[in-house]
Design a protein around this motif. Sequence first.
Motif, short mmCIF file in Angstrom:
data_model
loop_
_atom_site.label_atom_id
_atom_site.label_comp_id
_atom_site.label_asym_id
_atom_site.label_seq_id
_atom_site.Cartn_x
_atom_site.Cartn_y
_atom_site.Cartn_z
N PRO A 135 0.72 -1.22 0.26
CA PRO A 135 0.04 -0.19 0.17
C PRO A 135 0.35 1.23 0.07
CG PRO A 135 -0.17 -0.97 1.96
CD PRO A 135 0.40 -2.22 1.53
N VAL A 136 2.34 1.26 0.57
CA VAL A 136 2.74 2.14 0.41
C VAL A 136 3.40 2.30 -0.69
CG1 VAL A 136 1.98 3.27 2.61
CG2 VAL A 136 4.01 1.75 1.82
N LEU A 137 3.68 1.15 -1.58
CA LEU A 137 5.87 0.93 -2.31
C LEU A 137 5.60 1.95 -3.45
CD1 LEU A 137 7.52 -0.91 -3.25
CD2 LEU A 137 5.93 -2.57 -5.17
N GLY A 138 4.09 2.74 -3.65
CA GLY A 138 4.01 3.53 -4.79
C GLY A 138 5.83 4.86 -4.38
N ILE A 139 5.04 5.21 -2.14
CA ILE A 139 6.35 5.93 -2.55
C ILE A 139 7.73 5.87 -2.36
CG2 ILE A 139 6.41 6.94 0.06
CD1 ILE A 139 4.17 6.17 0.90
N PHE A 140 8.05 5.08 -2.77
CA PHE A 140 9.16 4.41 -2.71
C PHE A 140 9.59 3.85 -3.72
CE2 PHE A 140 8.28 3.49 1.51
CZ PHE A 140 8.93 3.85 2.17
N GLY A 213 16.91 1.23 -6.08
CA GLY A 213 17.37 1.82 -4.97
C GLY A 213 16.35 1.27 -3.72
N PRO A 214 15.05 2.63 -3.60
CA PRO A 214 13.91 3.24 -2.95
C PRO A 214 13.69 1.44 -2.93
CG PRO A 214 13.96 4.92 -3.77
CD PRO A 214 15.41 3.98 -4.79
N ARG A 215 13.40 0.52 -3.77
CA ARG A 215 12.40 -0.28 -3.38
C ARG A 215 13.44 -1.78 -3.12
NH1 ARG A 215 9.01 -2.71 -7.93
NH2 ARG A 215 9.62 -1.10 -9.01
N ILE A 216 13.95 -1.53 -2.54
CA ILE A 216 15.34 -2.53 -1.99
C ILE A 216 15.03 -1.52 -0.25
CG2 ILE A 216 17.68 -2.96 -0.92
CD1 ILE A 216 18.49 -3.02 -3.69
N VAL A 217 15.30 -0.15 -0.43
CA VAL A 217 14.54 0.39 1.08
C VAL A 217 13.20 -0.41 1.68
CG1 VAL A 217 14.65 2.37 2.32
CG2 VAL A 217 16.76 2.09 0.76
N HIS A 218 12.23 0.00 0.68
CA HIS A 218 11.29 -0.37 0.92
C HIS A 218 11.22 -2.31 2.00
CE1 HIS A 218 7.13 -2.80 0.57
NE2 HIS A 218 6.77 -1.76 1.08
N ALA A 219 11.54 -2.74 0.75
CA ALA A 219 11.98 -4.07 1.36
C ALA A 219 12.52 -4.36 2.71
CB ALA A 219 12.30 -4.96 0.61
N LEU A 220 13.33 -3.68 2.87
CA LEU A 220 14.44 -3.86 4.27
C LEU A 220 13.65 -3.27 5.60
CD1 LEU A 220 17.29 -3.06 3.33
CD2 LEU A 220 16.88 -5.05 4.32
N LEU A 221 12.43 -2.15 5.36
CA LEU A 221 12.40 -0.72 6.49
C LEU A 221 11.11 -2.03 7.55
CD1 LEU A 221 11.69 2.94 4.95
CD2 LEU A 221 12.94 1.79 6.56
N PRO A 222 11.16 -1.85 8.63
CA PRO A 222 10.14 -1.92 9.19
C PRO A 222 8.69 -1.78 9.55
CG PRO A 222 12.15 -1.09 11.11
CD PRO A 222 12.14 -0.84 9.39
N LEU A 223 8.37 -1.65 8.24
CA LEU A 223 7.18 -1.25 7.79
C LEU A 223 5.91 -2.05 8.29
CD1 LEU A 223 7.18 1.04 5.28
CD2 LEU A 223 6.66 2.13 7.34
N LYS A 224 4.91 -2.85 8.99
CA LYS A 224 4.25 -3.47 8.65
C LYS A 224 3.16 -2.77 8.16
CE LYS A 224 4.57 -4.27 14.60
NZ LYS A 224 3.41 -4.63 15.85
N HIS A 225 2.05 -4.61 7.99
CA HIS A 225 1.28 -4.62 7.00
C HIS A 225 1.46 -3.66 5.19
CE1 HIS A 225 -0.97 -5.48 10.07
NE2 HIS A 225 -0.62 -4.29 10.86
N LYS A 226 3.04 -3.92 5.19
CA LYS A 226 3.73 -3.12 3.65
C LYS A 226 3.53 -3.47 3.29
CE LYS A 226 8.41 -5.05 4.11
NZ LYS A 226 9.59 -3.89 4.94
N GLY A 227 3.10 -4.90 2.96
CA GLY A 227 3.09 -5.97 2.06
C GLY A 227 4.17 -5.76 1.31
N ARG A 228 4.16 -6.18 -0.38
CA ARG A 228 5.68 -6.47 -0.93
C ARG A 228 5.53 -5.45 -1.77
NH1 ARG A 228 0.91 -10.22 -0.42
NH2 ARG A 228 0.98 -12.19 -0.67
N SER A 229 6.86 -5.33 -2.39
CA SER A 229 7.89 -5.11 -3.28
C SER A 229 7.85 -5.30 -4.61
CB SER A 229 9.13 -4.76 -2.52
OG SER A 229 9.32 -4.39 -0.86
N ASP A 230 7.50 -5.84 -4.81
CA ASP A 230 6.99 -6.27 -6.83
C ASP A 230 7.80 -6.79 -6.97
OD1 ASP A 230 5.55 -6.55 -8.98
OD2 ASP A 230 4.68 -4.21 -8.88
N TRP A 231 9.10 -7.02 -7.08
CA TRP A 231 10.11 -7.91 -7.23
C TRP A 231 9.73 -8.21 -8.59
CZ3 TRP A 231 14.10 -5.03 -5.82
CH2 TRP A 231 14.96 -5.14 -4.52
#
Length: 257
Positions: A135-140, A213-231
């Motif tokens: 749900p917040v992947l578009g930020i990254f 770069g930001p997609r990797i950060v999205h994958a690593l951040l401790p965000l609950k309910h952040k969902g998938r990084s769409d690799w």
Amino acid sequence: MSNTDIIIGEVVGTALLILLGGGVCAAVTLKKSKAQNAGWLAITFGWGFAVLTAAYVSAGVSGAHLNPAVTIGLAVTGGTDWDQVPLYIGSQMVGAMIGAFLVWVAYYGQFQAHMADLAGQPEPAEGPDDAKAGPVLGIFSTGPEVRNAAMNLATEVIGTFVLLIAILTQGLNGSGEGLGTLGVLITALVVVSIGLSLGGPTGYAINPARDLGPRIVHALLPLKHKGRSDWGYAWVPVVGPVVGAVLAGLLYNVAFA
């Protein structure tokens, strides 16, 4: 320019680019943000001003590539030595990850409020399209509105081609001076134009480091309910810009050099 200049200029410049560009995406997306739902115009102009700021800061140090596609396009035309390309790209990737992390820091409270509303909701099931992105992947990072690899790739190739041919025809390659003051402004306006005209289908990454770069950060951040990084989509905003940059460089060599 020295290797140290390249590292400092590209890390700092790309970090600023992603901080301000990702920042406008966070501002428009997250709950408790004063700019929530400000819309596509805010995003396109925010990214344009991000390019303006980052390129102005780093132009005199590293030439303000800030984008592996720009580095590769300049290498194709002879404006950048191929042996410097890995250093440029590595520095851009580091800067992009730093910038994405700083977006999370700056909007920490808004991320917490946004994610709190998702508590208790089930994680999206495996499936096509929207289920592949959190749900917040578009930020990254970017993602397609219509998921079709060939169409999405073509969009990124075309958008990056426009960016590179605009940069190359400013006479930047071979000058050894990078972007001048006017060139920084022109490039920023071109990015706004690409966003308004060609950004709708995929979110116009036009920059592999900006997306990966930001997609990797999205994958690593401790965000609950952040969902998938769409690799599964992540290769498109990497390959597309590289192909677009090479095509722009080849056209420049044939028609403009």
